[in-house]
Write a protein that holds these residues in place. Sequence first.
Motif, PDB file in Angstrom:
ATOM      1  N   HIS A  10       0.478  -5.918  -4.929  1.00  0.00           N
ATOM      2  CA  HIS A  10       1.691  -5.244  -4.470  1.00  0.00           C
ATOM      3  C   HIS A  10       2.476  -6.191  -3.565  1.00  0.00           C
ATOM      4  N   THR A  15       4.995  -0.806   4.304  1.00  0.00           N
ATOM      5  CA  THR A  15       4.879   0.460   3.583  1.00  0.00           C
ATOM      6  C   THR A  15       3.900   0.349   2.421  1.00  0.00           C
ATOM      7  N   ALA A  16       3.883  -0.794   1.738  1.00  0.00           N
ATOM      8  CA  ALA A  16       2.942  -0.996   0.628  1.00  0.00           C
ATOM      9  C   ALA A  16       1.507  -1.070   1.150  1.00  0.00           C
ATOM     10  N   MET A  18       0.329   0.351   3.841  1.00  0.00           N
ATOM     11  CA  MET A  18      -0.101   1.675   4.276  1.00  0.00           C
ATOM     12  C   MET A  18      -0.567   2.517   3.098  1.00  0.00           C
ATOM     13  N   LYS A  19       0.045   2.329   1.923  1.00  0.00           N
ATOM     14  CA  LYS A  19      -0.331   3.102   0.746  1.00  0.00           C
ATOM     15  C   LYS A  19      -1.709   2.702   0.209  1.00  0.00           C
ATOM     16  N   LEU A  20      -2.192   1.516   0.590  1.00  0.00           N
ATOM     17  CA  LEU A  20      -3.513   1.088   0.154  1.00  0.00           C
ATOM     18  C   LEU A  20      -4.623   1.736   0.969  1.00  0.00           C
ATOM     19  N   ARG A  24      -3.964   7.157   7.603  1.00  0.00           N
ATOM     20  CA  ARG A  24      -3.180   6.406   8.582  1.00  0.00           C
ATOM     21  C   ARG A  24      -4.094   5.990   9.732  1.00  0.00           C
ATOM     22  N   VAL A  55       8.484   2.137   9.535  1.00  0.00           N
ATOM     23  CA  VAL A  55       7.383   3.083   9.436  1.00  0.00           C
ATOM     24  C   VAL A  55       7.277   3.815  10.774  1.00  0.00           C
ATOM     25  N   GLU A  58       4.819   6.472  11.849  1.00  0.00           N
ATOM     26  CA  GLU A  58       3.434   6.096  12.103  1.00  0.00           C
ATOM     27  C   GLU A  58       3.185   5.789  13.583  1.00  0.00           C
ATOM     28  N   ASP A 357      -5.081  -4.409  -3.439  1.00  0.00           N
ATOM     29  CA  ASP A 357      -5.973  -3.274  -3.232  1.00  0.00           C
ATOM     30  C   ASP A 357      -7.401  -3.791  -3.438  1.00  0.00           C
TER      31      ASP A 357
END
Length: 406
Positions: A10, A15-16, A18-20, A24, A55, A58, A357
């Motif tokens: 990615h 933001t990318a 955090m999605k992994l 949080r 973000v 967060e 990831d």
Amino acid sequence: MATDIKDAAHAVEATALMKLLPARPRLLALGEPTHGEDALLDLRNELFQQLVLFVEEEGYRTIAIESDCMAGLIVDDYVTSGTGTLDEVMERGFSHGWGASAANRELVRWMRAYNDGRPASDQLRFAGFDGPLEITGAASPRQALTALHTYLAARVGADLLPCTADRLDHLLGTDDRWTNPAAMMDPSESVGQSAEAGRLRLLADDLVALLDAQTPHLLAASSREDRDRARLYGRTATGLLRYHHWMADTSPARMTRLCALRDVMMAHNLLALAARGPALVHAQNAHLQREQSSMQMWQGRVEWWSAGALVSAELGEDYAFVATAVGTIRHRGVDTPPPDTVEGLLYALPEDRCAIDARRLAATLGDTRLVRRTSPWFGYAPFDPAHLADSDGIVFVKDVPQSGRS
């Protein structure tokens, strides 16, 4: 296989990343495989700025780096209130020579500019989370111990204090007794197990106990910020005295203990930061990883639990670790990685840098056997494929250029 690996990659954006993560985290730890490369510190700066600017829900308002926790207070005072000048802060606010880094200077400058005119509740904060330690030795406990005593003496009755400031000064003696560089290689040169050091350990413990016992009064008599700093003084004083004690040890476990104690000090500082709010943490991968750390030293191999492992055990999903891996550092003799290493697999991707990831990559690789890369340069630690699934993610930088800045 190449397509599957590419699917795990990615963009390197906050933001990318955090999605992994499974949740949080209060502490988002970003490791690096080598020190002193501004390209990696620039990337750290970018990610912190994105956490702050994009973000915001967060709540990331603190950055903590592998630097002296006491010196870090100088940087924090500057970025929050403008105390001192940027030049002074870079000279006095960092350990390990980090103040000479152009990327660190830019981080401090940006934080000060961001904070200017903002209320304290919305300001960015800076912290060092290492002890006042270098690989060659440890600082005198004077600064931390006397700061703790001064804080308490101004707020509690003299009859409650276990000693006077003059008594502390007498027991501490001259600072060069504590910072003797010969002590790291020769335990007999350390004062850490002297009668004075033993008495200081007891007094430091009594001062910390008094600090805890008087918490309601101290919070009424001073700000929480001041009380929290006093707790930092207490952690640092007791940690340094413990470290000096074991510097005087002559057993085979001496260096294992010293490495472990340093990371224990780091872990205690990180847990205190986590209690304050979400933070981005940056240090060498070995200090932040969940598995045991190891190092080959002059007396042999030593193994210990890293600060990241200790904090992860306490915080669970409130701690996340993203390792940084690199392809080349050609100015250090680190050339194109072999294809049967983690770095070699990622080097074949077209992106100059990407976020991976890690658990998905581990599942994709399955039984594929990868080896750990070997480095011709001692200052670079390659990624260990055996621990791929122990990381929440990997930031991969294909080529690390030599910094052209001073």
